[in-house]
Design a protein around this motif. Sequence first.
Motif, PDB file in Angstrom:
ATOM      1  N   SER A  69     -29.465 -80.234  -2.001  1.00  0.00           N
ATOM      2  CA  SER A  69     -29.159 -78.809  -1.825  1.00  0.00           C
ATOM      3  C   SER A  69     -30.402 -78.007  -1.466  1.00  0.00           C
ATOM      4  O   SER A  69     -30.592 -76.881  -1.915  1.00  0.00           O
ATOM      5  N   TYR A 243     -24.574 -81.242  -0.551  1.00  0.00           N
ATOM      6  CA  TYR A 243     -24.075 -81.280   0.820  1.00  0.00           C
ATOM      7  C   TYR A 243     -24.291 -82.668   1.421  1.00  0.00           C
ATOM      8  O   TYR A 243     -25.049 -83.490   0.893  1.00  0.00           O
ATOM      9  N   SER A 254     -19.565 -80.036   2.039  1.00  0.00           N
ATOM     10  CA  SER A 254     -20.071 -79.689   0.716  1.00  0.00           C
ATOM     11  C   SER A 254     -19.032 -80.014  -0.340  1.00  0.00           C
ATOM     12  O   SER A 254     -17.840 -80.166  -0.054  1.00  0.00           O
ATOM     13  N   TYR A 331     -19.780 -71.950  -1.805  1.00  0.00           N
ATOM     14  CA  TYR A 331     -20.681 -73.016  -1.384  1.00  0.00           C
ATOM     15  C   TYR A 331     -21.705 -73.295  -2.481  1.00  0.00           C
ATOM     16  O   TYR A 331     -22.139 -72.373  -3.183  1.00  0.00           O
TER      17      TYR A 331
END
Length: 404
Positions: A69, A243, A254, A331
């Motif tokens: 990430s 991700y 993701s 996200y």
Amino acid sequence: MPPHRPLLSLLLLLAAAVAPTWSKSTLESCSSSTACPAQLSYTLYADLKLAELAALFSADPLAILAANSIDFAVPDPADRILPAGLTLRVPVPCACSDGIRRVTSVRYVSRPGDTLASVASSVYGGLTTPDWISDSNGILDAKPEAVVDAGTTLFVPLHCACFGGVDNGLPAVYLTYVAGKGDTVAAVAQRYRTTATDLMSVNDMATADLAAGDIIVVPLPACRSSFPAFTADYGLAVANGTYAVTANRCVQCSCGPGNLDLFCVPAPLADSTCSSMQCANSSMMLGNFTLLMTSSGCSVTSCSYGGFVNGTILTTLTTALKPQCPAPHQYPPLIPPPTSSFFETYLGPSPTPMASEGGVDPMMVGMAPTSTPSASSGPPPAARYVVGDALGALALCLVANLLW
């Protein structure tokens, strides 16, 4: 006056007691030729460019950033210098070799002074052993401390695990973890938000004893794809809170933090070389969705990713009726690339998936982001430095030689 032999014997015994030994590890037997996505917990032994780290593991530099990430839309990511002592997750394909799960894609070109022991313990952080390296390269009767000729290309097998890609019936990606000094099963379990019982079960441990250098595997909750077997990214799985970059870096997927549903959109670095990401018979692009509240529930139409085949990005347009409209997609937060060595690990434990909250406006339209989600930063945790037992053994041997 020469020392008494009993004193010398005691010194040699002490040296042998603190000399490095190769610890126990979890091995997964296998018979299938199919590889699975796995991860390795790796601590940098020196300052390395991202490209150098990727070369050590035959990995994609962007894939390493995505798995941690770390913002992968930064300029010239491969030239970013990562500090020694930084611990990262490295995504790797876990294959089946000689009936055991291993990473089989890694090659290493030896440098002056390299030994099998230093390559195993220092360069690759204990993720392999001198015996594994010597056996895999047909090096007979090789001693761990024997110097390898500079420029020799070595095949370096690394520990990994698949276990069917599930843990307690839920999708999982397995992280190979080398225990450090002071590590306990309970502490490792807490760090990765699992239980000591689960770790002991996965690693077939009769007791909770964990010594420095032991290799265990840690199940990480994950989002798993359902792409057809003929796609290049068949079996794609993404650990929760992280991700993955796929389809020649054209698509980013993701997982979480709100649920364990894989969510794919155009990657920030997608350009004109990427194939169309528009769903057929629709104006919707990959990652777009519409919500419409009806008397029967919420009608959700979405353009989803279906895999990568011969340079073509497959998309699927689906419509489903749900009891209520889902909340806007969240996200996983991205963090900026590291610039300091004071990190023990850059990626914290994956957040526990939470149920979506509430509803949304019936006509809300979800659009794929046009840029990377905003990065968030915070104070890094303190680094942990470990002094090798080999120094103690060397010192005692020198004392013994002087007293002889």
